[in-house]
Design a protein around this motif. Structure first.
Motif, PDB file in Angstrom:
ATOM      1  N   ASP A  31       1.769  79.245   6.718  1.00  0.00           N
ATOM      2  CA  ASP A  31       1.866  78.898   8.137  1.00  0.00           C
ATOM      3  C   ASP A  31       2.466  80.042   8.944  1.00  0.00           C
ATOM      4  OD1 ASP A  31       0.752  76.442   7.685  1.00  0.00           O
ATOM      5  OD2 ASP A  31       2.671  75.351   7.632  1.00  0.00           O
ATOM      6  N   GLU A  34      -0.319  82.419   9.577  1.00  0.00           N
ATOM      7  CA  GLU A  34      -1.252  81.841  10.547  1.00  0.00           C
ATOM      8  C   GLU A  34      -0.648  81.808  11.942  1.00  0.00           C
ATOM      9  OE1 GLU A  34      -2.305  78.030   9.036  1.00  0.00           O
ATOM     10  OE2 GLU A  34      -3.643  78.829   7.463  1.00  0.00           O
ATOM     11  N   LYS A  35       0.627  81.501  12.032  1.00  0.00           N
ATOM     12  CA  LYS A  35       1.279  81.452  13.344  1.00  0.00           C
ATOM     13  C   LYS A  35       1.332  82.833  13.981  1.00  0.00           C
ATOM     14  CE  LYS A  35       2.476  78.476  15.097  1.00  0.00           C
ATOM     15  NZ  LYS A  35       1.803  77.685  16.135  1.00  0.00           N
ATOM     16  N   GLU A  38      -2.006  83.302  15.398  1.00  0.00           N
ATOM     17  CA  GLU A  38      -2.240  82.378  16.510  1.00  0.00           C
ATOM     18  C   GLU A  38      -1.543  82.837  17.780  1.00  0.00           C
ATOM     19  OE1 GLU A  38      -1.188  77.765  17.735  1.00  0.00           O
ATOM     20  OE2 GLU A  38      -1.226  78.333  15.619  1.00  0.00           O
ATOM     21  N   GLN A  42      -3.232  83.805  21.287  1.00  0.00           N
ATOM     22  CA  GLN A  42      -2.915  83.051  22.505  1.00  0.00           C
ATOM     23  C   GLN A  42      -2.408  83.967  23.617  1.00  0.00           C
ATOM     24  OE1 GLN A  42      -3.164  79.844  23.437  1.00  0.00           O
ATOM     25  NE2 GLN A  42      -4.027  79.061  21.532  1.00  0.00           N
ATOM     26  N   SER A 184       6.618  74.775  15.064  1.00  0.00           N
ATOM     27  CA  SER A 184       5.282  75.248  15.402  1.00  0.00           C
ATOM     28  C   SER A 184       4.763  74.570  16.657  1.00  0.00           C
ATOM     29  CB  SER A 184       4.341  74.994  14.224  1.00  0.00           C
ATOM     30  OG  SER A 184       3.029  75.405  14.533  1.00  0.00           O
ATOM     31  N   THR A 188       3.893  76.324  20.267  1.00  0.00           N
ATOM     32  CA  THR A 188       2.628  76.072  20.967  1.00  0.00           C
ATOM     33  C   THR A 188       2.884  75.626  22.399  1.00  0.00           C
ATOM     34  OG1 THR A 188       1.570  75.442  18.879  1.00  0.00           O
ATOM     35  CG2 THR A 188       0.480  74.760  20.908  1.00  0.00           C
TER      36      THR A 188
END
Length: 290
Positions: A31, A34-35, A38, A42, A184, A188
């Motif tokens: 994670d 992946e974060k 991400e 973003q 997480s 976001t």
């Protein structure tokens, strides 16, 4: 006979707990990778690229609602500029023809800026997108966590642990994994709030643009430009935060003390969330926006 049964049960519980711990930890560190990607994706988005429908809505509102107000503002500002220009020359006793050419040129520039507000605004975010994309390529290539290596360290560390310690560790990994997922979601939310702030900021762009032609009123437009650059470069500071976070997490030694390593990851994630919330104020302070 009973010894064999107890040994089989103990072995089964050890394998169950070890598998649970390995699964939770590998998911956590995956994670993190992946974060990182991400956040880079973003914060590297321009307003029109992040959500085209919202961008169209904001532009339509700006053109239909804010632009007429900007027209009135620029009319007032240009009239004020003309009066100031004439009266500052000894109450109109020293009028030069060049003054009017300068005024008409300034008026044309002012009208051009208001008419191309969105193109200029998006150019600022294009610059910010380039900086974030370049930073994302450098950060993701240097801070990606080697999950396979960490799993090997975890397996080696769990061999010498007892059933009780494995059970406690399994509970800890579940709690930390849940905390990571909550963090997480918070991250976001922070990213979404930044994009919404950008949309709100760009929706009224024609009004501060209409003030740029005047020396006194132009402070409104100048501060607006500083705010635009602050929002654009906030993504760069966010990328630095996630890069520092990834380096800190990747430096944790699982084989030493797994309990400390777990809570270290949780602490670093809390620090990451706190750091992301501070990037907006930091960026505005650097660019002098208020």
């Amino acid at each position: 006979m009973f010894d064999n049964i107890f040994e089989a049960i103990e072995q089964w519980m050890r394998e169950l707990l070890s598998g649970m711990i390995s699964s939770n930890l590998s998911t956590m560190f995956t994670d993190v990778n992946e974060k990182t990607g991400e956040i880079a994706a973003q914060v590297g988005q321009t307003p029109q690229g992040w959500n085209g429908n919202i961008f169209s809505l904001i532009r339509n509102l700006s053109d239909s609602v804010i632009m007429p107000i900007a027209g009135m503002v620029i009319t007032f500002v240009l009239c004020y500029e003309l009066i100031t220009m004439l009266t500052e020359k000894n109450n109109m006793h020293e009028i030069d023809t060049w003054m009017f050419f300068k005024y008409f040129f300034k008026m044309w520039v002012a009208v051009y800026l208001v008419g191309h507000t969105f193109e200029i605004t998006m150019a600022v975010f294009d610059v910010g997108q380039y900086v974030v994309s370049a930073a994302g390529g450098a950060i993701s290539g240097q801070t990606s966590i080697n999950v396979d290596s960490l799993i090997t360290q975890m397996d080696a560390a769990m061999v010498s642990m007892g059933i009780g310690e494995l059970a406690v560790l399994a509970l800890e990994t579940m709690l930390v994994s849940l905390g990571m997922k909550i963090m997480s979601v918070i991250i976001t939310v922070i990213l979404f709030v930044r994009m919404i702030e950008i949309y709100l900021y760009t929706s009224v762009a024609p009004i501060p643009f209409a003030t740029l032609s005047n020396r006194e009123w132009g402070q409104v437009g100048n501060n607006y430009f500083r705010g635009l650059f602050a929002l654009g470069f906030q993504g760069f500071f966010m990328m630095i935060c996630i890069g520092i976070y990834s380096v800190l997490v990747s430096s944790i030694q699982i084989s030493g003390d797994m309990h400390s390593a777990l809570f270290g990851v949780a602490a670093y994630t809390v620090v990451l969330c706190f750091g992301l919330t501070k990037t907006g104020g930091l960026s505005k302070a650097i660019f002098g926006a208020h």
